[in-house]
Scaffold this active site. Structure first.
Site, short mmCIF file in Angstrom:
data_model
loop_
_atom_site.label_atom_id
_atom_site.label_comp_id
_atom_site.label_asym_id
_atom_site.label_seq_id
_atom_site.Cartn_x
_atom_site.Cartn_y
_atom_site.Cartn_z
N ASP A 124 0.83 -1.21 0.00
CA ASP A 124 0.00 0.00 0.00
C ASP A 124 0.86 1.27 0.00
OD1 ASP A 124 -2.28 1.46 -0.09
OD2 ASP A 124 -2.95 0.99 1.94
N ASN A 161 -10.72 -2.36 -6.29
CA ASN A 161 -9.87 -1.44 -7.08
C ASN A 161 -10.46 -1.08 -8.45
OD1 ASN A 161 -6.71 -2.78 -5.82
ND2 ASN A 161 -7.91 -1.04 -5.11
C1 FPP Z 1 -1.98 0.20 -3.34
O1 FPP Z 1 -1.48 1.52 -3.36
C2 FPP Z 1 -1.42 -0.53 -4.42
C3 FPP Z 1 -2.14 -1.07 -5.46
C4 FPP Z 1 -3.59 -0.97 -5.58
C5 FPP Z 1 -1.45 -1.74 -6.57
C6 FPP Z 1 -0.27 -2.51 -6.16
C7 FPP Z 1 0.52 -2.83 -7.33
C8 FPP Z 1 1.86 -2.82 -7.36
C9 FPP Z 1 2.70 -2.53 -6.21
C10 FPP Z 1 2.58 -3.18 -8.57
C11 FPP Z 1 2.21 -4.58 -8.88
C12 FPP Z 1 3.18 -5.21 -9.67
C13 FPP Z 1 2.97 -6.36 -10.28
C14 FPP Z 1 4.11 -7.05 -10.84
C15 FPP Z 1 1.64 -6.97 -10.41
P1 FPP Z 1 -2.51 2.70 -3.52
O2 FPP Z 1 -2.61 3.06 -4.94
O3 FPP Z 1 -3.81 2.33 -2.86
O4 FPP Z 1 -1.77 3.82 -2.71
P2 FPP Z 1 -2.48 4.99 -1.88
O5 FPP Z 1 -3.23 4.33 -0.76
O6 FPP Z 1 -1.32 5.79 -1.41
O7 FPP Z 1 -3.37 5.73 -2.81
#
Ligand code: FPP
Length: 256
Positions: free
Chosen positions: A33, A81
């Site tokens: 996250d 998501n």
């Molecule tokens: C949460 O951060 C993260 C996600 C929804 C996506 C996670 C994906 C990756 C780390 C890359 C994946 C890589 C592969 C190889 C599949 P957020 O966007 O919710 O962050 P925030 O809470 O700060 O908005």
């Protein structure tokens, strides 16, 4: 719990505590996250955070493999998501392809098995194709399982399990007296793997509909670091903390 990397490195130097290779958690699950906030802090678009998060995926996957972790589950996209802006969803759906384009050969060499945890329905065909190809190419491997939780939601998984079991009860393939924890586990997406021993989440202290059944006895570890800043040292820190804990599974240990 030491959250800060500098403090941790200083602590490690003073305490000289080493990871015990005979007590590495077999299954580590990670809720990655803070990508969006990492980007925002730098005045960048949210997707830059996901791109940077992919580098952490590479580093942590290598570290897990080197330490002898048997299953690494990464929560890459939840059923919730889909509510994000289309551009961001499209970007996230391309990441598995990009990651596999650069890492698949190395993963094949390392004997890693790639799996998918979640509902295939609803995922774009290009995402599925990349994952299916990777799954197929690593099918004969016998090493670490790298599990991508994609289009995954624990409650949806539980609902689907209830539907499948009740339909089998209705068709008399299963007698309701046979329903126990083992049987329920067999109808979940995770049926072929052991439950996580350690759950790591960056940035927030909540489970967000992730593996609610499977995490019943898992050790939980939270760190106030954005996922793109999460380094191998943090991963080792989590494992060291895991090794200091006494797992009781509801029983009483002699030393307590
Ligand atoms: C949460 O951060 C993260 C996600 C929804 C996506 C996670 C994906 C990756 C780390 C890359 C994946 C890589 C592969 C190889 C599949 P957020 O966007 O919710 O962050 P925030 O809470 O700060 O908005």
């Amino acid at each position: 719990m030491l959250h800060n990397l500098k403090k941790w490195l200083k602590w490690k130097k003073t305490n000289k505590e080493e990871l015990l290779l005979e007590n590495i958690p077999k299954h580590v699950a990670i809720i990655m996250d803070g990508n969006g906030r990492w980007a925002k802090k730098r005045g960048l678009p949210r997707v830059a955070g996901h791109r940077a998060g992919m580098k952490s995926v590479t580093e942590i996957t290598r570290a897990a493999h080197e330490l002898g972790v048997e299953v690494l589950t990464l929560y890459a996209f939840s059923t919730e998501n889909w509510k994000r802006p289309k551009d961001e969803v499209d970007f996230l759906m391309k990441l598995p392809q990009d990651y596999l384009a650069s890492e698949l050969e190395d993963l094949v060499q390392k004997n890693v098995q790639i799996r998918l945890l979640g509902t295939e329905e609803g995922l774009p065909s290009h995402t599925l194709q990349a994952l299916f190809e990777a799954r197929q190419r690593t099918e004969q491997n016998t090493g670490m399982i790298l599990n991508f939780a994609l289009n995954y939601g624990s409650r949806a998984e539980i609902v689907q399990m209830v539907k499948e079991i009740s339909s089998k009860v209705k068709s008399e393939e299963i007698d309701s007296d046979q329903i126990d924890e083992k049987l329920v586990g067999q109808f979940l997406h995770s049926s072929e793997m052991i439950d996580p021993d350690l759950l790591i989440r960056t940035k927030e202290i909540r489970l967000s509909n992730f593996m609610l059944w499977q995490l019943a006895y898992t050790e939980l570890w939270f760190i106030d670091v954005y996922w793109p800043d999460f380094r191998r040292e943090n991963f080792e820190q989590a494992i060291l903390e895991y090794q200091r804990r006494v797992r009781r599974y509801g029983t009483v240990k002699e030393d307590s």
